[in-house]
Motif scaffolding. Structure first.
Motif, mmCIF file in Angstrom:
data_model
loop_
_atom_site.group_PDB
_atom_site.id
_atom_site.type_symbol
_atom_site.label_atom_id
_atom_site.label_comp_id
_atom_site.label_asym_id
_atom_site.label_seq_id
_atom_site.Cartn_x
_atom_site.Cartn_y
_atom_site.Cartn_z
ATOM 1 N N LEU A 76 -24.683 -8.862 -40.003
ATOM 2 C CA LEU A 76 -23.315 -9.362 -39.871
ATOM 3 C C LEU A 76 -22.996 -9.765 -38.433
ATOM 4 O O LEU A 76 -22.128 -10.607 -38.206
ATOM 5 C CB LEU A 76 -22.305 -8.319 -40.361
ATOM 6 N N ALA A 77 -23.684 -9.187 -37.477
ATOM 7 C CA ALA A 77 -23.467 -9.530 -36.070
ATOM 8 C C ALA A 77 -24.068 -10.890 -35.722
ATOM 9 O O ALA A 77 -23.769 -11.450 -34.667
ATOM 10 C CB ALA A 77 -24.047 -8.444 -35.167
ATOM 11 N N GLN A 78 -24.904 -11.425 -36.604
ATOM 12 C CA GLN A 78 -25.500 -12.744 -36.378
ATOM 13 C C GLN A 78 -24.541 -13.824 -36.886
ATOM 14 O O GLN A 78 -24.249 -13.866 -38.079
ATOM 15 C CB GLN A 78 -26.839 -12.864 -37.101
ATOM 16 N N PRO A 79 -24.056 -14.689 -35.989
ATOM 17 C CA PRO A 79 -23.064 -15.691 -36.399
ATOM 18 C C PRO A 79 -23.567 -16.665 -37.463
ATOM 19 O O PRO A 79 -22.789 -17.174 -38.257
ATOM 20 C CB PRO A 79 -22.743 -16.439 -35.110
ATOM 21 N N MET A 80 -24.873 -16.914 -37.527
ATOM 22 C CA MET A 80 -25.404 -17.900 -38.466
ATOM 23 C C MET A 80 -25.409 -17.406 -39.909
ATOM 24 O O MET A 80 -25.439 -18.192 -40.832
ATOM 25 C CB MET A 80 -26.854 -18.295 -38.108
ATOM 26 N N LEU A 81 -25.410 -16.079 -40.116
ATOM 27 C CA LEU A 81 -25.496 -15.534 -41.471
ATOM 28 C C LEU A 81 -24.106 -15.294 -42.050
ATOM 29 O O LEU A 81 -23.260 -14.673 -41.411
ATOM 30 C CB LEU A 81 -26.255 -14.205 -41.461
ATOM 31 N N THR A 82 -23.887 -15.756 -43.273
ATOM 32 C CA THR A 82 -22.623 -15.489 -43.952
ATOM 33 C C THR A 82 -22.673 -14.096 -44.585
ATOM 34 O O THR A 82 -23.749 -13.498 -44.718
ATOM 35 C CB THR A 82 -22.358 -16.524 -45.066
#
Length: 118
Positions: A76-82
């Protein structure tokens, strides 16, 4: 009480706990239930819970959930992943169940966590 058990039993419990944690790391994407891990360890689910409770004072379910939440937070901390992609990659059948699970474990929704981690 764990400290009241014989040294040999404590040693066995700690070894089995370590094996359980290793199995969680290897299989948390697919296996979510304590009975699955107990089966892999060739022990009963009740005994697995006894080991977990007496060594770390958590249930086997708690240990599995904490590993899933750790990975969910990383994703969730990765901006690219929804949130939907995170839910899918963690092996949840639907996003709403993942959201309820995550909020129950952390106190915040996946969306709130994602916004906080920006």
């Amino acid at each position: 009480n764990f400290q009241d058990r014989p040294v040999a039993v404590r040693s066995i419990y700690l070894d089995q706990l370590e094996q359980f944690e290793t199995l969680i790391d290897q299989h948390y994407l697919k296996l979510k239930l304590p009975r699955d891990y107990a089966s892999l360890l060739n022990i009963t689910e009740k005994h697995l819970n006894r080991i977990c409770r007496s060594t770390v004072n958590l249930s086997s379910t708690d240990l599995i959930a904490s590993r899933i939440v750790l990975e969910a937070k990383r994703m969730l901390a990765q901006p690219m992943l929804t949130i939907s992609q995170t839910s899918d990659q963690l092996g949840f059948s639907d996003r709403s169940y993942f959201s309820r699970f995550f909020k129950k474990q952390t106190g915040v929704s996946p969306q709130q966590f994602k916004e906080q981690s920006k």
